[in-house]
Every structure is written in C-alpha cells, then in structure tokens.
Design a protein around this motif. Structure first.
Motif, PDB file in Angstrom:
ATOM      1  N   MET A 198       0.837  -1.204   0.000  1.00  0.00           N
ATOM      2  CA  MET A 198       0.000   0.000   0.000  1.00  0.00           C
ATOM      3  C   MET A 198       0.874   1.257   0.000  1.00  0.00           C
ATOM      4  O   MET A 198       1.924   1.303   0.646  1.00  0.00           O
ATOM      5  CB  MET A 198      -0.898   0.019   1.253  1.00  0.00           C
ATOM      6  N   GLY A 199       0.432   2.286  -0.741  1.00  0.00           N
ATOM      7  CA  GLY A 199       1.190   3.522  -0.781  1.00  0.00           C
ATOM      8  C   GLY A 199       1.026   4.329   0.495  1.00  0.00           C
ATOM      9  O   GLY A 199       0.097   4.123   1.279  1.00  0.00           O
ATOM     10  N   GLN A 200       1.968   5.245   0.713  1.00  0.00           N
ATOM     11  CA  GLN A 200       1.916   6.094   1.886  1.00  0.00           C
ATOM     12  C   GLN A 200       0.740   7.075   1.772  1.00  0.00           C
ATOM     13  O   GLN A 200       0.490   7.630   0.704  1.00  0.00           O
ATOM     14  CB  GLN A 200       3.225   6.871   2.025  1.00  0.00           C
ATOM     15  N   ALA A 201       0.038   7.247   2.890  1.00  0.00           N
ATOM     16  CA  ALA A 201      -1.111   8.158   2.889  1.00  0.00           C
ATOM     17  C   ALA A 201      -0.654   9.587   2.627  1.00  0.00           C
ATOM     18  O   ALA A 201       0.376  10.028   3.131  1.00  0.00           O
ATOM     19  CB  ALA A 201      -1.837   8.072   4.223  1.00  0.00           C
ATOM     20  N   LEU A 202      -1.407  10.303   1.826  1.00  0.00           N
ATOM     21  CA  LEU A 202      -1.087  11.687   1.532  1.00  0.00           C
ATOM     22  C   LEU A 202      -1.501  12.581   2.695  1.00  0.00           C
ATOM     23  O   LEU A 202      -2.482  12.311   3.384  1.00  0.00           O
ATOM     24  CB  LEU A 202      -1.805  12.128   0.257  1.00  0.00           C
ATOM     25  N   ASP A 203      -0.734  13.651   2.908  1.00  0.00           N
ATOM     26  CA  ASP A 203      -1.061  14.578   3.979  1.00  0.00           C
ATOM     27  C   ASP A 203      -2.400  15.258   3.698  1.00  0.00           C
ATOM     28  O   ASP A 203      -2.736  15.528   2.539  1.00  0.00           O
ATOM     29  CB  ASP A 203       0.024  15.652   4.102  1.00  0.00           C
ATOM     30  N   PRO A 204      -3.151  15.567   4.753  1.00  0.00           N
ATOM     31  CA  PRO A 204      -4.412  16.296   4.552  1.00  0.00           C
ATOM     32  C   PRO A 204      -4.155  17.715   4.078  1.00  0.00           C
ATOM     33  O   PRO A 204      -3.059  18.259   4.240  1.00  0.00           O
ATOM     34  CB  PRO A 204      -5.060  16.268   5.936  1.00  0.00           C
ATOM     35  N   VAL A 205      -5.170  18.310   3.514  1.00  0.00           N
ATOM     36  CA  VAL A 205      -5.056  19.667   2.985  1.00  0.00           C
ATOM     37  C   VAL A 205      -6.171  20.537   3.548  1.00  0.00           C
ATOM     38  O   VAL A 205      -7.210  20.042   4.000  1.00  0.00           O
ATOM     39  CB  VAL A 205      -5.116  19.688   1.441  1.00  0.00           C
ATOM     40  N   ALA A 206      -5.926  21.832   3.530  1.00  0.00           N
ATOM     41  CA  ALA A 206      -6.949  22.809   3.877  1.00  0.00           C
ATOM     42  C   ALA A 206      -7.474  23.451   2.609  1.00  0.00           C
ATOM     43  O   ALA A 206      -6.728  23.675   1.647  1.00  0.00           O
ATOM     44  CB  ALA A 206      -6.373  23.880   4.797  1.00  0.00           C
ATOM     45  N   VAL A 207      -8.755  23.735   2.597  1.00  0.00           N
ATOM     46  CA  VAL A 207      -9.340  24.544   1.530  1.00  0.00           C
ATOM     47  C   VAL A 207      -9.227  26.005   1.968  1.00  0.00           C
ATOM     48  O   VAL A 207      -9.737  26.389   3.022  1.00  0.00           O
ATOM     49  CB  VAL A 207     -10.812  24.175   1.287  1.00  0.00           C
ATOM     50  N   LEU A 224     -10.292  18.337  -7.279  1.00  0.00           N
ATOM     51  CA  LEU A 224      -8.865  18.049  -7.376  1.00  0.00           C
ATOM     52  C   LEU A 224      -8.290  17.432  -6.101  1.00  0.00           C
ATOM     53  O   LEU A 224      -7.081  17.207  -6.036  1.00  0.00           O
ATOM     54  CB  LEU A 224      -8.089  19.347  -7.692  1.00  0.00           C
ATOM     55  N   VAL A 225      -9.129  17.183  -5.108  1.00  0.00           N
ATOM     56  CA  VAL A 225      -8.630  16.693  -3.815  1.00  0.00           C
ATOM     57  C   VAL A 225      -7.937  15.340  -3.961  1.00  0.00           C
ATOM     58  O   VAL A 225      -6.944  15.040  -3.298  1.00  0.00           O
ATOM     59  CB  VAL A 225      -9.780  16.620  -2.793  1.00  0.00           C
ATOM     60  N   SER A 226      -8.448  14.469  -4.806  1.00  0.00           N
ATOM     61  CA  SER A 226      -7.791  13.200  -5.162  1.00  0.00           C
ATOM     62  C   SER A 226      -7.431  12.338  -3.957  1.00  0.00           C
ATOM     63  O   SER A 226      -6.286  11.940  -3.775  1.00  0.00           O
ATOM     64  CB  SER A 226      -6.520  13.485  -5.977  1.00  0.00           C
ATOM     65  N   GLY A 227      -8.408  12.045  -3.147  1.00  0.00           N
ATOM     66  CA  GLY A 227      -8.197  11.094  -2.064  1.00  0.00           C
ATOM     67  C   GLY A 227      -7.581  11.663  -0.803  1.00  0.00           C
ATOM     68  O   GLY A 227      -7.429  10.944   0.198  1.00  0.00           O
ATOM     69  N   ARG A 228      -7.186  12.921  -0.803  1.00  0.00           N
ATOM     70  CA  ARG A 228      -6.634  13.518   0.417  1.00  0.00           C
ATOM     71  C   ARG A 228      -7.754  13.858   1.391  1.00  0.00           C
ATOM     72  O   ARG A 228      -8.847  14.252   0.993  1.00  0.00           O
ATOM     73  CB  ARG A 228      -5.865  14.799   0.093  1.00  0.00           C
TER      74      ARG A 228
END
Length: 318
Positions: free
Chosen positions: A1-10, A60-64
């Motif tokens: 499994m790939g490393q989880a992407l960091d969360p983002v703020a809108v 564009l969030v793409s799973g984050r």
C-alpha cells in the motif's frame, strides 16, 4: 500500500477584484488554485461565482483528507454569526459566508478572518514575520488593511475587525475617507489616494496613464511631485506604525500590497519619518520589512486559521 497523503486545507481569498480558492498543505505549499473575477450583481450572483471555483477545486482533492476551510475576506465582518459585508463587494451585505461554505463541506470546521490578518498570519509562519512576538501585517494597496499576530495567535477583536489601521486618523483636517471620517491613513497613503493627490498637485504622467505604476516610475525618474506623493504616503504609514507600536509594543511590521511593490521608494519614505515620530526606545526598536509571499499570502494565511488557537468558529453543516 502507498503512503497516505497529507491532509489539505481549503483556503478561500475574497476580494473585490477576484475570488480565489486553493488547496494548501500544512507547510504553506499551495497545491492547486482556482480564481475567477468577482461577479457584479446581487448576493447570489457573487456566491455562484465562488461556489463554481470551490466545486472545481474540490474535484482536485484526489483522495486527500480535507481539514476544513479557512476564509480570508475584505472587511467589515462579524465573526459572531459568520457574516461579511465587504465594502468592495456591494452585493454582499451580512452575507453568511461561513454557513454557505460549510454547506459544501458538511461536518468540517470553517474559519473566517480578515484578508490583512491572514496575510500577517501567513508571513508569521512562512515569511518575514517569522520570529516575531508581536507582529503587525499591513496591506498598502487600493486600500489599507492590517492584522495583528500576538505570540503566534491571530488577534480578532470582538467581531473580527481588529487591526483596521487604514482608519487610524492621521490628519483630522485631511481628505474625506470612504468610511466617512476625515484624514484616515487610507485616504492619504493608499495607491489611489497617492495618485489622486499627485494629480491635484499638477503631476502629468508620461503616456497618459495615471496609476501607481506610473507614479512609481516618475518618482524613480526624479519627478518631485511623485516623490512627494511617496513621502506623504510613507509619513502616514509611519504614524500608523508609531501608534500601533505604542499601544501594543509591536516588534515587527510586515508590509505588502500593490504600493509595497515599490519598496525601494516606500521603505525610506516610512523609516525616515518613523525615526522622528518614535520617541520611546521600545517604539524605535520596531523592525519594518516587506512581505515575501506575494499574491498567495491571503490563501496561505486563510489555511493557517485552521491550525491557530482561539479562533472563533461558527458551527456549520453538522
């Protein structure tokens, strides 16, 4: 499994000219942004413009994971009910921006702050404000805005309008300001005010375009009226800094905005009179420097609202 992407703020930046939104990481990196000219019309017309930008961005969030939304807006506002009434957006009066954005992000926090405060917060974390204990961020542009960051925390005031340094009266006999008072710093030191004063004094711009860029070029070329316009503006900003420093013991002032793009002209116009105005040692110690984050500062600061302590939040979408 790939490393989880960091969360983002809108992050959302609301202005009279454009509406912008971005996905921002915790280190201030802007991953993606979308903008649109601010629509002219009633409240719902303006909202549809922003909602369209947000809808495109969220695609564009793409799973984050999304942390929530931070909003930087022109003032005035009221954090108690999450409404804004930007002077430069006539269609929005007491517009419930926090709730409307929350409808698009159900269950997530939404934070609101002034655009200049968000600039100050961005510079505190990622720009020339780093290391400051008591920071004043100023935007010197078509208007003049300000925001305070004390000990790393944004200072909002009771309704979110603290730091409105553009409406410090620096000359009671001065020109009428858009707020209705006379002699506010905004009526003297903002870009349009500088140009208007120079024209009244007989300045004739080369090429016929009378704007801040032409005024700066004329000042660099030695035009005495253009030079005097920058001197007059800088002296007004220096008065604001002196008062803010005396009240709050500011240790640093970071200045951004369109007029500050001519830093070679504005910096001496501020610091030379400041040396005369600042009589007390703790006021003389204030450091004045340019902002470094440019047009993204409002977005980066809006995102930082989500991590800031003691930020008012109106519960939405729960």
């Amino acid at each position: 499994m790939g490393q989880a992407l960091d969360p983002v703020a809108v992050a959302i930046d609301i202005g009279g000219t454009k509406l912008a939104a971005a996905l921002v990481e915790s280190d201030g990196s802007v991953l993606a942004r979308r903008t649109t000219p601010t629509p002219v019309g009633d409240g719902e017309t303006v909202w549809r413009g922003l909602a369209g930008v947000l809808d495109e961005l969220l695609g564009l969030v793409s799973g984050r994971a999304v942390l929530g939304a931070g909003i930087a807006s022109a003032a005035p506002m009221d954090l108690r009910d999450g409404t804004i009434s930007p002077v430069n957006i006539p269609g929005w009066r007491d517009f419930p921006i926090t709730a409307r954005v929350g409808d698009l992000l159900p269950g997530l926090p939404v934070r609101l702050g002034g655009d200049a405060l968000c600039m100050a917060l961005a510079e505190y974390h990622h720009g020339n404000g780093q290391g400051s204990e008591c920071l004043l961020g100023m935007v010197v542009s078509t208007g003049i805005g300000g925001g305070f960051v004390f000990g790393g925390r944004p200072h909002f005031g009771a309704t979110g309008n603290a730091g409105h340094v553009g409406h410090f009266v620096v000359d009671p006999a001065g020109p009428l300001c858009g707020c209705g008072a006379n002699g506010c710093s905004e009526a003297i030191a903002s870009g349009p005010s500088m140009v208007r004063w120079a024209l009244e004094q007989g300045w004739q711009p080369l090429g016929g375009t009378a704007d801040g860029v032409a005024l700066a070029a004329a000042a660099r070329a030695g035009d005495p009226t253009a030079e005097a316009a920058f001197g007059r503006s800088g002296a007004a900003v220096a008065q604001v800094i002196t008062v803010a420093s005396a009240l709050c013991e500011i240790d640093r002032v970071v200045i951004g905005g369109g007029v500050a793009q001519a830093w070679d002209l504005l910096e001496p116009a501020i610091t030379e009179p400041l040396a005369d105005y600042a009589g007390l040692e703790f006021i003389r110690r204030v450091d004045v420097c340019p902002a470094t984050l440019g047009v993204d500062s409002g977005l980066i600061g809006a995102a930082a609202l989500l991590a800031a302590e003691r930020v008012p939040s109106v519960p939405v979408g729960i």
